[in-house]
Design an enzyme around this catalytic site. Structure first.
Site, short mmCIF file in Angstrom:
data_model
loop_
_atom_site.label_atom_id
_atom_site.label_comp_id
_atom_site.label_asym_id
_atom_site.label_seq_id
_atom_site.Cartn_x
_atom_site.Cartn_y
_atom_site.Cartn_z
N TYR A 59 37.03 32.83 1.12
CA TYR A 59 37.08 32.07 0.47
C TYR A 59 38.10 32.83 -0.90
CZ TYR A 59 33.77 28.92 2.24
OH TYR A 59 33.25 28.29 3.53
N GLU A 116 26.48 34.75 7.36
CA GLU A 116 26.66 35.42 6.08
C GLU A 116 25.21 35.97 5.49
OE1 GLU A 116 27.90 32.63 3.25
OE2 GLU A 116 29.93 32.31 4.25
N HIS A 123 21.29 29.67 9.45
CA HIS A 123 22.27 29.51 8.06
C HIS A 123 21.30 29.28 7.18
CE1 HIS A 123 26.53 28.25 6.83
NE2 HIS A 123 25.84 28.24 5.72
N GLU A 163 34.86 29.98 8.44
CA GLU A 163 35.08 29.30 7.45
C GLU A 163 36.05 29.65 6.60
OE1 GLU A 163 31.42 28.99 4.77
OE2 GLU A 163 30.12 29.16 6.64
N ASN A 185 34.28 34.45 7.45
CA ASN A 185 34.40 33.47 6.27
C ASN A 185 35.14 34.08 5.12
OD1 ASN A 185 32.88 32.25 8.22
ND2 ASN A 185 30.99 31.98 6.81
N ARG A 200 31.34 23.81 14.75
CA ARG A 200 30.37 25.00 14.29
C ARG A 200 29.43 24.37 13.42
NH1 ARG A 200 30.31 28.68 9.66
NH2 ARG A 200 28.91 30.23 10.11
O1 IFM Z 1 28.73 26.24 1.71
C1 IFM Z 1 28.71 27.62 1.81
C2 IFM Z 1 28.39 27.76 3.27
O2 IFM Z 1 27.15 27.36 3.39
C3 IFM Z 1 28.42 29.48 3.59
N1 IFM Z 1 29.57 29.52 3.15
C4 IFM Z 1 30.39 29.58 1.82
C5 IFM Z 1 30.08 28.09 1.37
C6 IFM Z 1 30.84 27.57 0.23
O3 IFM Z 1 30.22 28.15 -0.74
#
Ligand code: IFM
Length: 472
Positions: free
Chosen positions: A307, A176, A131, A377, A305, A87
């Protein structure tokens, strides 16, 4: 619909369904460098990163990981990992240096070479069109708060599809949009650095519109077999307690963090509670007839995505409104407190909480039946160093990835239709306002020499891919 063994015996391998897509992800401004080469125009991130005080250490993406010149080596790294998918994002200002007009062939040539190299290596290209690198000239005309930017985006999408549609079968419109709208136009910590909460809400709407018009432009150019998607950084929002005020705080964040995109894109409507929450900022009259229907174009999958989760409580009288000021949460200012989730943290100070990923996937399974999901992600930054033996030991990242894959496996076993997983990121790269200090790669990059060193996590991920899942 993909399935896995719902109750694997203790100590058994966790295998993913056949055909599960294993990938890595990157983004143009974070790795390419070559900012002024082959006719590329300036983007808002060039302007922002060159503005003193905006990015830690004064770092810029001018050179980044020099992927523009080292693309063949980087495809070789992926080939050795054994990934099925890669990706990447296309830099709008390489294709249209001013954000409008005919496509710049030299800019497109780079992506033609990249895609050809990927196909040659047996890796499926997954191209993201946006992006965050908006051509500066479009920002000078008002940026995402202006409707024209959405219309320009659709033209750009059509141009890229025309050029690469014969060889790219998987497309994502936006990455995002929450960050683009709210970090860029409300909190001002991302480009273009504006602190205008009402404009940020307009930006969010025009990103939804851009997405829908972009899907139409892509489908008009692409073969029917092509897949089109959107990637959202959905927030796994948890109220601190079950008390009504805390639940209302979570509802507000869910509205402006998640449903502001999910509702238009999947249901063709604005969340009514969001309209109420933001009434002091806007009457939403910039939403024209037909916009919400345009945003709701059928998609082949939704990219997620993830985290870490977000824990919130109601802001009590006299308490500080929010830890982060200015706030990226229009309509929630003064009403919501953000609390640190317990547990270990990554170098970003983000909590490690794989349950949040499970919660998100379970929610999407319920709310969006029939929409396949892809984790586009997931990953972690740690302070990695090349050791005296020339190796990079990153056991914390391996543990992070393993635990999140366990969550994905559990979600699939419980009925979520998850089709793939992309590690963020292939390479250490320009981590936006944090510059080069935060290393997310499974491949270490020495930014002085551009030398690449696969970390232990890269070897671990290659084993996961080869086995089709997690060893006991
Ligand atoms: O680096 C970023 C990415 O560009 C978009 N999602 C989160 C990642 C980590 O912060």
């Amino acid at each position: 619909m993909t399935t896995v063994d719902a109750s694997p015996s203790a100590g058994a391998a966790l295998l993913f369904p056949p055909g599960f897509r294993w990938g890595t992800a990157t983004a143009a401004y974070q790795i390419e460098g070559a900012a002024g080469l082959d006719g590329r125009g300036p983007s808002i991130w060039d302007t922002f990163s060159h503005t003193p005080g905006k990015v830690l250490g004064g770092d810029t993406g001018d050179t980044a990981a020099d992927h523009y010149h080292r693309m063949a080596e980087d495809v070789g790294l992926m080939s050795r990992l054994g990934v099925s998918d890669y990706r990447f994002s296309v830099a709008w200002p390489r294709v249209q240096p001013t954000g409008r007009g005919p496509a710049a062939q030299r800019g497109l040539d780079f992506y033609r070479r990249l895609v050809d190299a990927l196909l040659e290596a047996g890796i499926r290209p997954v191209a993201t069109l946006y992006h965050w690198d908006l051509p500066q000239e479009l920002e000078d005309r008002g940026g995402w708060p202006e409707r024209g930017t959405a219309e320009r985006f659709a033209e750009y999408a059509g141009l890229v599809a025309q050029a690469l549609g014969d060889r790219v079968a998987s497309w994502t419109t936006l990455n995002e949009p929450w960050c683009a709208a709210f970090l860029g136009y409300a909190a001002g910590v991302h480009a273009p650095g504006r602190i205008e909460p009402a404009a940020a809400l307009r930006a969010a709407h025009h990103l939804n519109l851009a997405h829908g018009l972009g899907v139409r432009a892509l489908r008009a150019q692409l073969p029917r077999s092509a897949e089109v998607s959107l990637t959202l950084n959905l927030h796994a929002v948890r109220p601190l307690t079950d008390a009504a005020p805390d639940r209302d705080a979570a509802r507000r964040i869910d509205a402006v963090g998640n449903r502001i995109f999910l509702d238009p894109v999947f249901h063709g409507r604005l969340p009514p509670d969001l309209v109420g929450d933001t009434a002091a900022l806007t009457d939403w009259s910039f939403v024209r007839d037909g916009d919400l229907a345009a945003a709701r174009e059928p998609l082949d999958w939704l990219g997620v995505n993830y985290y870490s989760p977000t824990v919130v409580a109601a802001a009590g009288p006299g308490e500080p409104a929010a830890e982060r000021a200015p706030s990226p949460w229009p309509g929630a200012e003064g009403r919501v407190r953000f609390l640190p989730a317990p547990g270990p943290r990554t170098e970003m100070d983000w909590p490690v909480d794989p349950d949040g990923l499970y919660e998100l996937l379970a929610r999407l399974r319920e709310e969006l039946p029939g929409v396949p999901l892809v984790i586009t992600e997931n990953g972690a930054a740690y302070a990695d160093r090349v050791g005296p033996d020339g190796e990079v030991a990153d056991p914390q990242r391996i543990a992070y990835l393993r635990r999140h894959l366990e969550s994905v496996h559990r979600a699939i076993a419980d009925g979520a239709d998850v089709r793939g997983y992309f590690v963020w990121s292939l390479l250490d790269n320009f981590e936006w306002a944090y510059g080069y200090g935060k290393r997310f790669g499974i491949v270490h990059v020495d930014f002085a020499t551009q030398r690449r060193t696969p970390k232990d996590s890269a070897r671990w991920y290659a084993d996961v891919i080869a086995q089709g899942g997690l060893a006991p």
